[in-house]
Motif scaffolding. Structure first.
Motif, short mmCIF file in Angstrom:
data_model
loop_
_atom_site.label_atom_id
_atom_site.label_comp_id
_atom_site.label_asym_id
_atom_site.label_seq_id
_atom_site.Cartn_x
_atom_site.Cartn_y
_atom_site.Cartn_z
N LYS A 1 0.84 -1.20 0.00
CA LYS A 1 0.00 0.00 0.00
C LYS A 1 0.88 1.25 0.00
N GLU A 2 1.96 1.23 0.79
CA GLU A 2 2.86 2.38 0.86
C GLU A 2 3.55 2.64 -0.47
N ILE A 3 3.75 1.60 -1.25
CA ILE A 3 4.35 1.75 -2.58
C ILE A 3 3.38 2.44 -3.54
N GLY A 4 2.09 2.38 -3.21
CA GLY A 4 1.07 2.99 -4.07
C GLY A 4 0.34 1.98 -4.92
N MET A 5 0.48 0.70 -4.60
CA MET A 5 -0.13 -0.34 -5.39
C MET A 5 -1.63 -0.37 -5.16
N ALA A 6 -2.37 -0.65 -6.23
CA ALA A 6 -3.83 -0.71 -6.16
C ALA A 6 -4.27 -1.89 -5.30
N ASP A 7 -5.44 -1.73 -4.67
CA ASP A 7 -5.95 -2.79 -3.79
C ASP A 7 -6.13 -4.10 -4.54
N THR A 8 -6.57 -4.02 -5.80
CA THR A 8 -6.78 -5.26 -6.57
C THR A 8 -5.46 -5.99 -6.80
N THR A 9 -4.40 -5.23 -7.06
CA THR A 9 -3.08 -5.84 -7.26
C THR A 9 -2.55 -6.43 -5.96
N ILE A 10 -2.74 -5.69 -4.88
CA ILE A 10 -2.30 -6.19 -3.56
C ILE A 10 -2.99 -7.52 -3.26
N GLU A 11 -4.27 -7.58 -3.52
CA GLU A 11 -5.03 -8.80 -3.25
C GLU A 11 -4.46 -9.98 -4.04
N LYS A 12 -4.09 -9.72 -5.29
CA LYS A 12 -3.58 -10.81 -6.13
C LYS A 12 -2.17 -11.23 -5.71
N ILE A 13 -1.34 -10.28 -5.30
CA ILE A 13 0.00 -10.63 -4.82
C ILE A 13 -0.10 -11.42 -3.51
N ILE A 14 -0.99 -10.99 -2.63
CA ILE A 14 -1.21 -11.75 -1.39
C ILE A 14 -1.70 -13.15 -1.72
N GLY A 15 -2.50 -13.27 -2.77
CA GLY A 15 -2.95 -14.59 -3.22
C GLY A 15 -1.79 -15.48 -3.64
N VAL A 16 -0.78 -14.88 -4.28
CA VAL A 16 0.42 -15.62 -4.66
C VAL A 16 1.15 -16.12 -3.41
N LEU A 17 1.30 -15.24 -2.41
CA LEU A 17 1.98 -15.63 -1.17
C LEU A 17 1.22 -16.76 -0.47
N CYS A 18 -0.09 -16.70 -0.47
CA CYS A 18 -0.89 -17.76 0.14
C CYS A 18 -0.73 -19.06 -0.64
N MET A 19 -0.65 -18.95 -1.96
CA MET A 19 -0.44 -20.14 -2.78
C MET A 19 0.89 -20.79 -2.45
N PHE A 20 1.94 -19.96 -2.29
CA PHE A 20 3.25 -20.49 -1.88
C PHE A 20 3.15 -21.23 -0.55
N ALA A 21 2.42 -20.61 0.39
CA ALA A 21 2.32 -21.17 1.74
C ALA A 21 1.61 -22.51 1.73
N LYS A 22 0.64 -22.69 0.82
CA LYS A 22 -0.13 -23.92 0.78
C LYS A 22 0.48 -24.97 -0.15
N GLU A 23 1.49 -24.56 -0.92
CA GLU A 23 2.07 -25.47 -1.91
C GLU A 23 2.78 -26.65 -1.25
N VAL A 24 3.36 -26.42 -0.09
CA VAL A 24 4.10 -27.46 0.61
C VAL A 24 3.45 -27.74 1.97
N PRO A 25 2.86 -28.91 2.14
CA PRO A 25 2.32 -29.26 3.48
C PRO A 25 3.45 -29.31 4.51
N VAL A 26 3.24 -28.65 5.63
CA VAL A 26 4.28 -28.57 6.65
C VAL A 26 3.86 -29.41 7.86
N PRO A 27 4.64 -30.42 8.21
CA PRO A 27 4.25 -31.30 9.32
C PRO A 27 4.48 -30.65 10.68
N ASP A 28 3.83 -31.19 11.68
CA ASP A 28 4.10 -30.78 13.06
C ASP A 28 5.44 -31.37 13.50
N GLY A 29 5.98 -30.79 14.55
CA GLY A 29 7.18 -31.37 15.15
C GLY A 29 8.49 -31.00 14.48
#
Length: 325
Positions: free
Chosen positions: A114-142
């Motif tokens: 947001k501070e860079i001046g990016m549009a909300d729609t673009t921010i939402e899509k970039i955050i979607g990419v980060l969430c996709m990365f996070a879900k791409e690899v199942p992480v075990p407990d322990g």
């Protein structure tokens, strides 16, 4: 494909497996002890990589897994290893922060964008990419914390050095005269310094450039004692040549961006490369990461020049001065 590195009777095996990512095939490494194995990285979370791993090593003998950094091509099979072996899994506390604090990262990253001046729609899509990365690899407990494993590492005669720059968590493992370097200074690849928040301060952007400059000196010192085993390709030259490649590629890419960096207009700099960021959120994230690295360099080139001087790496400073004047 497998290769052997035999130092004083100690065997380290290198295995290479294809990935679905632009960076291409990735290496993982195995150290054989008398009655067990230690694995460094895993390959990606693909069916092909699972079969390759099962065929390459005896998972019943796997006792420890150490990860250089938690990007999908390097740690993708940790859940698979957890389910198919009794191995203890170690990753850096900085990667644990990334894995277990997604909501905090999303909030801070949204603010940074947001501070860079990016549009909300673009921010939402970039955050979607980060969430996709996070879900791409199942992480075990322990999963265990590398920084709390001193006794085990001492018994294994393994040490490590943090070498951030590509990410906050880049680890170089040292054993038997070898340095398993992950994605630190790859041959012929400008490995993007990825945008993320700082795990130590939580609400700030991690300044890759600051740590990159320090990592130059660390790697130069390691080169005196260790042969480097990289995460991709071969390490066929030297730290000097790798750093020269990185700096020249950075300066080359900054030529068309300099006027925007001078104005501090990150969004305009980005749009000279990607006119419609909404349409390409993954590429937008990658290029934005690069541009912010360039911005930090542009604002403080002396930091890099001092690092090169300390490391005794001779480079043509004209390129640096031309892209930062």
């Amino acid at each position: 494909m497998a290769s052997l590195f035999n130092i004083g009777g100690a065997v380290i095996k290198k295995y290479t497996v294809d990935t679905p990512y632009p960076v291409g095939p990735v290496h993982f490494y195995v150290k054989e002890y008398d009655d067990f194995l230690v694995l460094f990285d895993t390959g990606p979370n693909t069916n092909h990589a699972k079969e390759f791993l099962k065929q390459s090593i005896d998972l019943s003998k796997l006792k420890y897994l150490f990860v250089t950094h938690c990007h999908a091509d390097h740690y993708g099979l940790i859940q698979f290893i957890k389910e198919n072996s009794d191995a203890e899994i170690f990753i850096s506390k900085y990667d644990l922060f990334r894995l277990y604090n997604l909501d905090l990262r999303i909030k801070a990253m949204s603010r940074i964008l947001k501070e860079i001046g990016m549009a909300d729609t673009t921010i939402e899509k970039i955050i979607g990419v980060l969430c996709m990365f996070a879900k791409e690899v199942p992480v075990p407990d322990g999963i265990r914390v590398l920084e709390e494993a001193d006794d085990i590492l001492e018994d294994l005669k393994i040490s490590y050095v943090r070498c951030p720059g590509h990410s906050q968590s880049d680890i170089v493992y040292l054993l038997d005269g070898k340095a398993i370097t992950g994605d630190v200074f790859l041959n012929g690849i400008f490995q993007t310094p990825l945008l993320d928040i700082d795990a130590d301060y939580e609400d700030d952007r991690f300044i890759n450039y600051l740590y990159f400059c320090d990592t130059i000196k660390k790697m130069k010192e390691l080169e005196k004692k260790y042969e480097f085993l990289p995460g991709h390709r071969d390490y066929i030259d030297s730290v000097d040549e790798r750093v020269k490649f990185y700096v020249s590629k950075m300066c080359e890419r900054m030529v068309s961006l300099k006027k925007y960096l001078k104005l501090g207009d990150i969004l305009k700099a980005l749009k000279t490369i990607i006119p419609e960021p909404d349409a390409e959120p993954f590429k937008t994230y990658i290029k934005l990461s690069e541009i912010l690295f360039f911005k930090d360099f542009y604002e403080n080139p002396k930091l890099l020049l001092d690092s090169l001087k300390d490391a005794k790496i001779v480079i043509d400073n004209k390129d640096i001065m031309m892209c930062t004047d």
